[in-house]
Design an enzyme around this catalytic site. Structure first.
Site, PDB file in Angstrom:
ATOM      1  CG  HIS A  19      -2.353   0.135   0.954  1.00  0.00           C
ATOM      2  ND1 HIS A  19      -2.893   0.143  -0.317  1.00  0.00           N
ATOM      3  CD2 HIS A  19      -3.418   0.279   1.800  1.00  0.00           C
ATOM      4  CE1 HIS A  19      -4.200   0.275  -0.234  1.00  0.00           C
ATOM      5  NE2 HIS A  19      -4.549   0.365   1.023  1.00  0.00           N
ATOM      6  CG  ASN A  70      -8.889   3.625   3.907  1.00  0.00           C
ATOM      7  OD1 ASN A  70      -8.150   3.299   2.983  1.00  0.00           O
ATOM      8  ND2 ASN A  70      -9.509   2.753   4.672  1.00  0.00           N
ATOM      9  CG  ASP A  95      -1.570   0.275  -3.391  1.00  0.00           C
ATOM     10  OD1 ASP A  95      -1.679   1.453  -2.978  1.00  0.00           O
ATOM     11  OD2 ASP A  95      -2.260  -0.661  -2.940  1.00  0.00           O
ATOM     12  CG  ASN A 116     -11.662   2.386   0.756  1.00  0.00           C
ATOM     13  OD1 ASN A 116     -12.646   2.459   0.020  1.00  0.00           O
ATOM     14  ND2 ASN A 116     -11.493   1.400   1.614  1.00  0.00           N
TER      15      ASN A 116
END
Length: 210
Positions: A19, A70, A95, A116
Site C-alpha cells: 500500500h 483512506n 498501488d 479508498n
C-alpha cells in the site's frame, strides 16, 4: 506548481507495505531531483523542488499524507487549495491491485475501482486528477485483499519494485510537461514489467520466504 502525492500509511510499521509504493516513489523522486528538506504541512510530510525539463523548470511539491491511506483526500485538498491549483495539477502515485505486478498506467478521471484512498481524493477535489497506477497484483480473492495490501513486499518482488520506482523518478520530466502518455511509455521502457498473471504470481509469493 505541480503536486506529486504518494499514497501510503504513516510510520515505520507500514513503510514497506504494498500500500505504500506511492510513498516510496515520491521519496525516490525527491532524492533524484534533490528536493528541499522534508517538513510538515497540509496534514502531510512535504518537500519542494524543481524538475528540469526541455521546456523549462517546473516547480513541484511532494506530498506524503499522514492522515492514513483512506483519508488521503484531506491532505491533497489542503495543498491544492493553498496553491490555488486545479485537479489536473495533481498527480497521485498509488498501488493498483487490478494491474499485474510491475505494470504501470497513467489515467485521468474515472472511478476509484475499490481504492479508498482514490475515493477519498475524488470526494475532496473531484475525479479529474492524474493517476499514476503501479500494479501490485491481486491476491486471488476479495477477502484476501486487505492483508495483501498491508503486507510487505517479498524479497523476490524487489526485482521489479526497485526498477519501477527508479524509472518513475528518472522519467519525471515527461510528467512535468504534461505528457502522461510519454511518461507511461518511458517508465515501461526503463522498467519492463514481468509477464506474470497477477493472481498466479500472488499464489507463488504466498509460498515464497520473505
Amino acid at each position: 506548481m505541480l503536486i506529486l502525492a504518494g499514497l501510503g500509511n504513516p510510520g515505520p510499521k507500514y513503510a514497506k507495505n504494498r500500500h505504500n509504493i506511492g510513498s516510496m516513489v515520491v521519496d525516490a523522486i525527491a532524492e533524484r531531483w534533490k528536493y528541499a528538506a522534508e517538513r510538515s504541512r497540509f496534514s502531510s510530510l512535504t518537500r519542494e523542488g524543481t524538475i528540469n525539463t526541455p521546456e523549462g523548470p517546473v516547480r513541484s511539491l511532494i506530498l506524503k499524507p499522514q492522515t492514513y491511506y483512506n483519508e488521503s483526500g484531506r491532505a491533497v485538498s489542503e495543498a491544492m487549495k493553498f496553491y490555488k491549483l486545479t485537479p489536473d495539477d495533481v498527480v497521485v502515485f498509488y498501488d493498483e491491485i487490478d494491474l499485474a505486478p510491475g505494470r504501470f498506467r497513467m489515467k485521468t478521471d474515472g472511478g476509484a475501482a475499490g481504492n479508498n484512498g482514490i475515493r477519498s481524493i475524488a470526494a475532496s477535489i473531484g475525479a479529474e486528477f492524474r493517476r499514476a497506477r503501479m500494479g501490485t497484483g491481486h491476491p486471488g480473492h476479495k477477502d484476501l485483499v486487505q492483508n495483501h495490501v498491508l503486507s510487505d513486499f517479498h524479497k523476490v518482488d524487489m526485482t521489479w519494485v526497485s526498477p519501477l520506482i527508479t524509472a518513475c523518478a528518472d522519467a519525471l520530466p515527461f510528467l512535468a510537461m504534461g505528457d502522461d502518455d510519454r511518461y507511461q511509455a518511458e517508465v515501461l521502457r526503463l522498467a519492463p514489467a514481468p509477464k506474470l498473471d497477477p493472481r498466479a504470481a500472488a499464489r507463488r509469493r504466498t509460498n515464497s520466504p520473505n
